[in-house]
Design an enzyme around this catalytic site. Structure first.
Site, PDB file in Angstrom:
ATOM      1  N   HIS A 188       0.956  -1.193   0.045  1.00 21.91           N
ATOM      2  CA  HIS A 188       0.076   0.018  -0.099  1.00 21.91           C
ATOM      3  C   HIS A 188       0.878   1.373   0.040  1.00 21.91           C
ATOM      4  CE1 HIS A 188       0.555  -1.478   4.123  1.00 21.91           C
ATOM      5  NE2 HIS A 188       0.674  -0.078   4.562  1.00 21.91           N
ATOM      6  N   LEU A 189       0.437   2.154  -0.786  1.00 22.32           N
ATOM      7  CA  LEU A 189       1.175   3.508  -0.829  1.00 22.32           C
ATOM      8  C   LEU A 189       0.167   4.608  -0.073  1.00 22.32           C
ATOM      9  CD1 LEU A 189       3.793   4.933  -2.238  1.00 22.32           C
ATOM     10  CD2 LEU A 189       1.791   5.590  -3.999  1.00 22.32           C
TER      11      LEU A 189
HETATM   12  P1  5GP Z   1       1.438   0.575   7.475  1.00 25.98           P
HETATM   13  O1  5GP Z   1       1.301   0.695   9.047  1.00 25.98           O
HETATM   14  O2  5GP Z   1       1.135  -0.920   7.075  1.00 25.98           O
HETATM   15  O3  5GP Z   1       2.446   1.461   6.357  1.00 25.98           O
HETATM   16  O4  5GP Z   1      -0.047   1.155   7.152  1.00 25.98           O
HETATM   17  C1  5GP Z   1      -1.448   0.612   7.184  1.00 25.98           C
HETATM   18  C2  5GP Z   1      -2.270   1.634   7.352  1.00 25.98           C
HETATM   19  O5  5GP Z   1      -3.586   0.775   7.122  1.00 25.98           O
HETATM   20  C3  5GP Z   1      -2.336   2.469   8.387  1.00 25.98           C
HETATM   21  O6  5GP Z   1      -2.121   3.811   8.351  1.00 25.98           O
HETATM   22  C4  5GP Z   1      -3.674   2.173   8.995  1.00 25.98           C
HETATM   23  O7  5GP Z   1      -4.535   3.172   9.853  1.00 25.98           O
HETATM   24  C5  5GP Z   1      -4.449   1.689   7.890  1.00 25.98           C
HETATM   25  N1  5GP Z   1      -5.596   0.646   8.096  1.00 25.98           N
HETATM   26  C6  5GP Z   1      -5.537  -0.394   9.273  1.00 25.98           C
HETATM   27  N2  5GP Z   1      -6.647  -0.951   9.024  1.00 25.98           N
HETATM   28  C7  5GP Z   1      -7.520  -0.362   8.107  1.00 25.98           C
HETATM   29  C8  5GP Z   1      -9.038  -0.622   7.869  1.00 25.98           C
HETATM   30  O8  5GP Z   1      -9.568  -1.669   8.174  1.00 25.98           O
HETATM   31  N3  5GP Z   1      -9.549   0.441   6.942  1.00 25.98           N
HETATM   32  C9  5GP Z   1      -8.617   1.516   6.601  1.00 25.98           C
HETATM   33  N4  5GP Z   1      -9.327   2.218   5.587  1.00 25.98           N
HETATM   34  N5  5GP Z   1      -7.537   1.640   6.853  1.00 25.98           N
HETATM   35  C10 5GP Z   1      -6.811   0.798   7.647  1.00 25.98           C
END
Ligand code: 5GP
Ligand code: ZN
Length: 114
Positions: free
Chosen positions: A100-101
């Site tokens: 994810h970006l």
């Molecule tokens: P990472 O920490 O892996 O780079 O980013 C994951 C992102 O996914 C986080 O910014 C978090 O807020 C978001 N996220 C986690 N669970 C969900 C969800 O159920 N729905 C949405 N829209 N975003 C989510």
């Protein structure tokens, strides 16, 4: 992947504020925004991490960037500035193992990140 959060969002099994979708990518609002504008752009195909991506993913990874930039532009935020971030691996804070970006904008963003 059946137990992947973002595959479930892609498939409509978990609700999200979808901003854009085509055959290759899906963009939706981050549930816990770190800036006034915080959207995630993901490949529709499950791809766990940039750390394990290869040459066959090059066009798809490039498209994530271009879609992210377009979303910022369409919200009038490209001129002021925006940031794209892709966390890869635990030490970088990747918490969802589906590429994810992050696209962040709408405030002055500090550098370097923590
Ligand atoms: P990472 O920490 O892996 O780079 O980013 C994951 C992102 O996914 C986080 O910014 C978090 O807020 C978001 N996220 C986690 N669970 C969900 C969800 O159920 N729905 C949405 N829209 N975003 C989510
Ligand atoms: Zn997935």
């Amino acid at each position: 992947m059946s137990d992947c959060l973002f595959c479930k969002i892609r498939d409509g099994q978990i609700p999200a504020a979808i901003i854009f979708r085509d055959d290759d990518v899906l963009a939706f609002k981050d549930i816990n925004p770190k800036a006034p504008f915080h959207q995630l752009v993901i490949p529709t195909r499950h791809l766990a991490s940039l750390a394990t991506a290869d040459e066959t993913d090059a066009a798809l990874l490039g498209k994530l960037m271009l879609v992210g930039a377009r979303l910022a532009r369409e919200s009038g935020l490209a001129e002021g500035g925006f940031r794209v971030v892709m966390n890869a691996g635990a030490d970088a804070g990747q918490s969802v193992l589906h590429v994810h970006l992050h696209v962040l904008a709408g405030r002055v963003l500090a550098w370097p990140p923590g």
